[in-house]
Design a protein around this motif. Structure first.
Motif, PDB file in Angstrom:
ATOM      1  N   ALA A  78      44.053  79.798  43.303  1.00 19.49           N
ATOM      2  CA  ALA A  78      43.213  81.094  42.900  1.00 19.49           C
ATOM      3  C   ALA A  78      43.525  81.344  41.591  1.00 19.49           C
ATOM      4  N   GLU A  79      44.930  81.422  41.082  1.00 15.81           N
ATOM      5  CA  GLU A  79      45.116  81.846  39.808  1.00 15.81           C
ATOM      6  C   GLU A  79      44.315  81.296  38.759  1.00 15.81           C
ATOM      7  N   ASP A  80      43.769  80.236  38.739  1.00 19.53           N
ATOM      8  CA  ASP A  80      42.914  79.729  37.922  1.00 19.53           C
ATOM      9  C   ASP A  80      41.430  80.571  37.414  1.00 19.53           C
ATOM     10  N   ILE A  81      41.160  81.280  38.435  1.00 14.80           N
ATOM     11  CA  ILE A  81      39.902  82.120  38.336  1.00 14.80           C
ATOM     12  C   ILE A  81      40.329  83.229  37.190  1.00 14.80           C
ATOM     13  N   LEU A  82      41.436  83.762  37.093  1.00 16.06           N
ATOM     14  CA  LEU A  82      41.795  84.632  36.102  1.00 16.06           C
ATOM     15  C   LEU A  82      41.931  84.146  34.639  1.00 16.06           C
ATOM     16  N   GLU A  83      42.391  82.828  34.690  1.00 14.72           N
ATOM     17  CA  GLU A  83      42.283  82.198  33.209  1.00 14.72           C
ATOM     18  C   GLU A  83      40.625  81.763  33.008  1.00 14.72           C
ATOM     19  N   GLN A  84      39.768  81.462  33.832  1.00 19.22           N
ATOM     20  CA  GLN A  84      38.495  81.068  33.409  1.00 19.22           C
ATOM     21  C   GLN A  84      37.313  82.084  33.566  1.00 19.22           C
ATOM     22  N   LEU A  85      37.876  83.514  34.047  1.00 20.20           N
ATOM     23  CA  LEU A  85      36.970  84.630  33.865  1.00 20.20           C
ATOM     24  C   LEU A  85      36.401  85.012  32.765  1.00 20.20           C
ATOM     25  N   LEU A  86      35.092  85.165  32.643  1.00 22.56           N
ATOM     26  CA  LEU A  86      34.749  85.838  31.447  1.00 22.56           C
ATOM     27  C   LEU A  86      34.804  87.409  31.378  1.00 22.56           C
ATOM     28  N   PRO A  87      34.916  88.079  30.517  1.00 20.77           N
ATOM     29  CA  PRO A  87      35.008  89.492  30.219  1.00 20.77           C
ATOM     30  C   PRO A  87      33.662  90.030  30.721  1.00 20.77           C
ATOM     31  N   THR A  88      32.778  89.415  30.640  1.00 24.07           N
ATOM     32  CA  THR A  88      31.369  90.184  30.890  1.00 24.07           C
ATOM     33  C   THR A  88      31.069  89.899  32.583  1.00 24.07           C
ATOM     34  N   THR A  89      31.829  89.084  33.124  1.00 26.65           N
ATOM     35  CA  THR A  89      31.374  88.893  34.599  1.00 26.65           C
ATOM     36  C   THR A  89      31.631  90.071  35.532  1.00 26.65           C
ATOM     37  N   GLN A  90      30.571  90.190  36.340  1.00 28.92           N
ATOM     38  CA  GLN A  90      30.561  91.305  37.209  1.00 28.92           C
ATOM     39  C   GLN A  90      30.741  91.040  38.575  1.00 28.92           C
ATOM     40  N   VAL A  91      30.225  89.941  39.162  1.00 24.44           N
ATOM     41  CA  VAL A  91      30.426  89.429  40.498  1.00 24.44           C
ATOM     42  C   VAL A  91      31.139  88.003  40.440  1.00 24.44           C
ATOM     43  N   VAL A  92      32.215  87.939  41.224  1.00 21.56           N
ATOM     44  CA  VAL A  92      32.833  86.738  41.321  1.00 21.56           C
ATOM     45  C   VAL A  92      32.762  86.096  42.940  1.00 21.56           C
ATOM     46  N   GLY A  93      32.154  85.109  42.844  1.00 17.35           N
ATOM     47  CA  GLY A  93      31.872  84.151  44.304  1.00 17.35           C
ATOM     48  C   GLY A  93      32.915  83.192  44.567  1.00 17.35           C
ATOM     49  N   ILE A  94      33.412  83.234  45.667  1.00 15.76           N
ATOM     50  CA  ILE A  94      34.497  81.994  45.739  1.00 15.76           C
ATOM     51  C   ILE A  94      34.081  81.451  47.186  1.00 15.76           C
ATOM     52  N   ASP A  95      34.052  80.146  47.312  1.00 14.86           N
ATOM     53  CA  ASP A  95      33.655  79.325  48.417  1.00 14.86           C
ATOM     54  C   ASP A  95      34.992  78.577  49.033  1.00 14.86           C
ATOM     55  N   GLU A  96      34.994  78.506  50.257  1.00 14.48           N
ATOM     56  CA  GLU A  96      36.210  77.720  50.889  1.00 14.48           C
ATOM     57  C   GLU A  96      37.502  78.409  50.353  1.00 14.48           C
ATOM     58  N   GLY A  97      37.578  79.476  50.483  1.00 14.62           N
ATOM     59  CA  GLY A  97      38.709  80.448  49.954  1.00 14.62           C
ATOM     60  C   GLY A  97      40.102  80.051  50.742  1.00 14.62           C
ATOM     61  N   ILE A 119      33.155  88.085  46.395  1.00 19.52           N
ATOM     62  CA  ILE A 119      32.731  87.622  47.460  1.00 19.52           C
ATOM     63  C   ILE A 119      33.226  86.383  47.754  1.00 19.52           C
ATOM     64  N   VAL A 120      34.071  86.288  49.076  1.00 22.65           N
ATOM     65  CA  VAL A 120      34.704  85.117  49.337  1.00 22.65           C
ATOM     66  C   VAL A 120      34.203  84.604  50.702  1.00 22.65           C
ATOM     67  N   ALA A 121      33.776  83.212  50.928  1.00 20.94           N
ATOM     68  CA  ALA A 121      33.657  82.692  52.024  1.00 20.94           C
ATOM     69  C   ALA A 121      34.724  81.935  52.313  1.00 20.94           C
ATOM     70  N   ALA A 122      35.016  81.827  53.631  1.00 24.09           N
ATOM     71  CA  ALA A 122      36.505  81.151  54.008  1.00 24.09           C
ATOM     72  C   ALA A 122      36.339  81.092  55.521  1.00 24.09           C
ATOM     73  N   LEU A 123      37.226  79.830  55.873  1.00 25.40           N
ATOM     74  CA  LEU A 123      37.471  79.648  57.473  1.00 25.40           C
ATOM     75  C   LEU A 123      38.462  80.702  57.658  1.00 25.40           C
ATOM     76  N   ASP A 124      38.480  81.417  58.846  1.00 24.91           N
ATOM     77  CA  ASP A 124      39.509  82.436  59.314  1.00 24.91           C
ATOM     78  C   ASP A 124      40.319  81.652  60.128  1.00 24.91           C
TER      79      ASP A 124
END
Ligand code: ZN
Length: 199
Positions: A78-97, A119-124
């Protein structure tokens, strides 16, 4: 010290967390793709992520069972998201969380606190029907939780569980077709089957 006024609070971007949690074949990835596409139509900037271990389909896309797909970035945790995030991104989608590690909750909170829609899609639930951390934790801190149901292949009722069909007790087993099927509470049999209830 400067105090924030109601006017300041009104203009500051407002973030939140949405979780789409469900079993296999419940349509959660399709729901994620639909929400992200609608955000794109609304001209919002979107970034999508998914874990590397999911190599069922093309690596750089989120793909639903019905073959809806969306371009995505592949990450290891998950921490990789913070490194790859662009400053302009408004919506973050995550699959298989559920495969992105315990840091997922802190990362999602950070993104939402910074004014982003997450928005996170995941098995609960895992294949034994037990809560699949950290998703239950994420559901607790999310503003919106949706639990789509699949259809039980045995009886046709709404299905909340993923029945594993192979003799393998690893928690992570990637690829759904043939390895799992959707089952309702009554038809679900946790595996390994306890000796007393083995048929
Ligand atoms: Zn059933």
């Amino acid at each position: 010290m400067q105090e924030s006024t109601f006017a300041d609070l009104a203009v500051r971007p407002r973030g939140w967390i949405e979780v789409i949690a469900g079993g296999m074949f419940s349509g959660k990835t399709e729901a994620l793709i639909t929400r992200l596409r609608r955000a794109l139509i609304a001209r919002q900037t979107v970034q999508a992520f998914k874990p590397r271990l999911d190599e069922r389909y093309e690596a750089a896309f989120i793909v639903s069972h019905s073959r809806l797909r969306l371009e995505t970035q592949v990450i290891d945790r998950a921490e990789d998201i913070l490194e790859q995030l662009l400053p302009t991104t408004q919506v973050v989608g995550i699959d298989e969380g559920q495969f992105l590690g315990p840091g997922l909750v802190a990362v999602c909170r950070r993104l939402a606190d910074d004014g982003r829609r997450v928005i996170v899609a995941a098995l609960d639930l895992d294949y034994r029907g037990e809560p699949f951390e950290p998703i239950p934790h994420l559901m607790a801190v999310a503003e919106y939780v949706t639990k789509p149901q699949a259809i039980c292949v045995v009886c046709g009722h709404p299905a909340n569980f993923s029945q594993r069909l192979t003799a393998d007790d690893r928690r992570v087993l990637v690829g759904a077709e043939g390895l799992y099927e959707a089952r309702c509470r009554r038809c679900f049999v946790p595996y390994p089957v306890p000796p007393a209830t083995a048929r």
